[in-house]
Design a protein around this motif. Sequence first.
Motif, mmCIF file in Angstrom:
data_model
loop_
_atom_site.group_PDB
_atom_site.id
_atom_site.type_symbol
_atom_site.label_atom_id
_atom_site.label_comp_id
_atom_site.label_asym_id
_atom_site.label_seq_id
_atom_site.Cartn_x
_atom_site.Cartn_y
_atom_site.Cartn_z
ATOM 1 N N GLN A 448 0.822 -1.210 0.000
ATOM 2 C CA GLN A 448 0.000 0.000 0.000
ATOM 3 C C GLN A 448 0.860 1.266 0.000
ATOM 4 O OE1 GLN A 448 -3.175 0.187 -0.493
ATOM 5 N NE2 GLN A 448 -3.598 -2.008 -0.411
ATOM 6 N N ILE A 449 2.002 1.220 0.674
ATOM 7 C CA ILE A 449 2.923 2.370 0.642
ATOM 8 C C ILE A 449 3.449 2.580 -0.774
ATOM 9 C CG2 ILE A 449 5.185 3.193 1.420
ATOM 10 C CD1 ILE A 449 4.574 1.856 4.123
ATOM 11 N N ALA A 450 3.786 1.461 -1.460
ATOM 12 C CA ALA A 450 4.268 1.565 -2.842
ATOM 13 C C ALA A 450 3.190 2.162 -3.746
ATOM 14 C CB ALA A 450 4.684 0.185 -3.337
ATOM 15 N N LEU A 451 1.938 1.732 -3.568
ATOM 16 C CA LEU A 451 0.846 2.284 -4.362
ATOM 17 C C LEU A 451 0.654 3.767 -4.085
ATOM 18 C CD1 LEU A 451 -1.839 -0.562 -4.108
ATOM 19 C CD2 LEU A 451 -0.510 0.071 -6.122
ATOM 20 N N ALA A 452 0.807 4.150 -2.820
ATOM 21 C CA ALA A 452 0.661 5.562 -2.469
ATOM 22 C C ALA A 452 1.722 6.416 -3.154
ATOM 23 C CB ALA A 452 0.736 5.721 -0.951
#
Length: 521
Positions: A448-452
């Motif tokens: 989710q951090i990568a997607l953000a």
Amino acid sequence: MKSSPVAPSAPVRQSAARWSAALVGGPADLLDFLIPLWAGAVLGLNATVIGMLVATELFVSFAARFPAGLLADMWERRIIVATGAVLYGLSCAGYALSTGPAMAFFSAVLGGLGGALFWVALQAIVSESAGSDSFAFPKLMTWQETGSWVAFVAGLTLIGSLNFQGVFLAASGACFVSAVMIATAPRRPAASSKRTESDFPTQRLRPMLLATALTSLAEAAIGLLLLLHLQGAFDLDVVSIALVFLPGAIVMSLIPGPAHRITMRIGRHRVAAIAALSSATFAFTLAFAPSPLLITALWILSAAAWAAIIPIEQSVIAEVAAERAGKGFGLYESAKLAGAGVGVLVAGVTYETTSWQVACILFAGVIAAGAIVTPWAVRRSGVANVPRDEATPEMTLTVSTSEEANRSVSQSWKSEQNQEEKMMATTKTDNSKLSGLGWHLLIFAVAQIALAFMGMSWIVDSFSASDFGEHLASGGRPELEGIPSFLYGAGKIWVLVFVIDAIWTLVTGRKSSQTPNRQGQ
């Protein structure tokens, strides 16, 4: 099935088997989806040659499954599983390096042979613990289906940047990791020397093999019909079609455990009948579904029904075949593949010559027949309707006259010992669940951090949404297309799956921790 004493190394061996199922099962399902697309787009093969390529792997796998079962009864099973994983890894690498049809067909042969060795011997390993752990096959299906949907999300996410070759090489790497894990697992404790000499219970297995072929026929047929309908009627691209199938795959990874708990309450006969009738109802309703969203919901319900039936079939095969589980699962896998082949063929012909509605109604009737055939097969096999674990030995009440004075003390001590064993097992299971949730949280957070950072996070958009209900119901951001749209949708689905997983783990963990306390009062 009588269970032998559980060796201390058995849990490690079973854990390695489940990891291997996830690491090979995921890439295998992904390649089944991608190979026809790759063969046309990259190699430029026509539909006839693509069909021959797919048929080559299926034929080799079908021919090799029964011999693989015989080998699994004679040799160390983990080595056979590791060999199958290596062959499948070489097959994936072969596809990645193919520049023409010759190399592709050779890779298909390796894949068929590797898949036969891997799945037959792996299920034979899992059957070793089926007598002491009735959840053995539901656990296997959970891991296998989890590997499948994770591989789909990862593979379709990376295919834009790595192309087909990079995805195939990544799949090959996962297979080699699986081979190392299972090859370094503990050996199986010495089994009875009469294992290969005993009479094989062919008569008891035949009804279940028929039920298995029927289930596989219906599952494969409905899957193909759905794929053709989504592509033809709604003109969906590859990623959009994958998003329709993805929630069903996720549900199939979550349902086996809860479904087995229901089986332990009401029995295999009822669960198989209810699941078959439910799946038939969903298949019938598919014929009149007006949108991909409703089709996705119906596919989820169908997947849940199959997640209840398939572990029942596997556990019955394990109980009946007993020490000859290799041969039993060789026949079982052959029946599955034969049923799936017939289902795909009949579904394709039916779809071309009639219509989507007629085809769905036809196979809904086939699935409904399973409500009669599968319970009948369970009865004919001679296994118990309600499965039970045999890990905790029953308390023996037979004593001699001279031991009457010590009876109450002995029974009390055995009861306390059994209670302690149950509490220890419950605590260990709870810790395993929390550990699994912790790993899920770590992977979830990193993704989710990568997607953000890439600007494709559904969670980030949730904080700025004026109407969260509308944001939750929406399909995604209209400006995103292709891979970014898929990533955004996959991130949203993952959020929902993680929330369900966390709630389920915490609730079931709390209930199981309270149960021993109530029993001890």
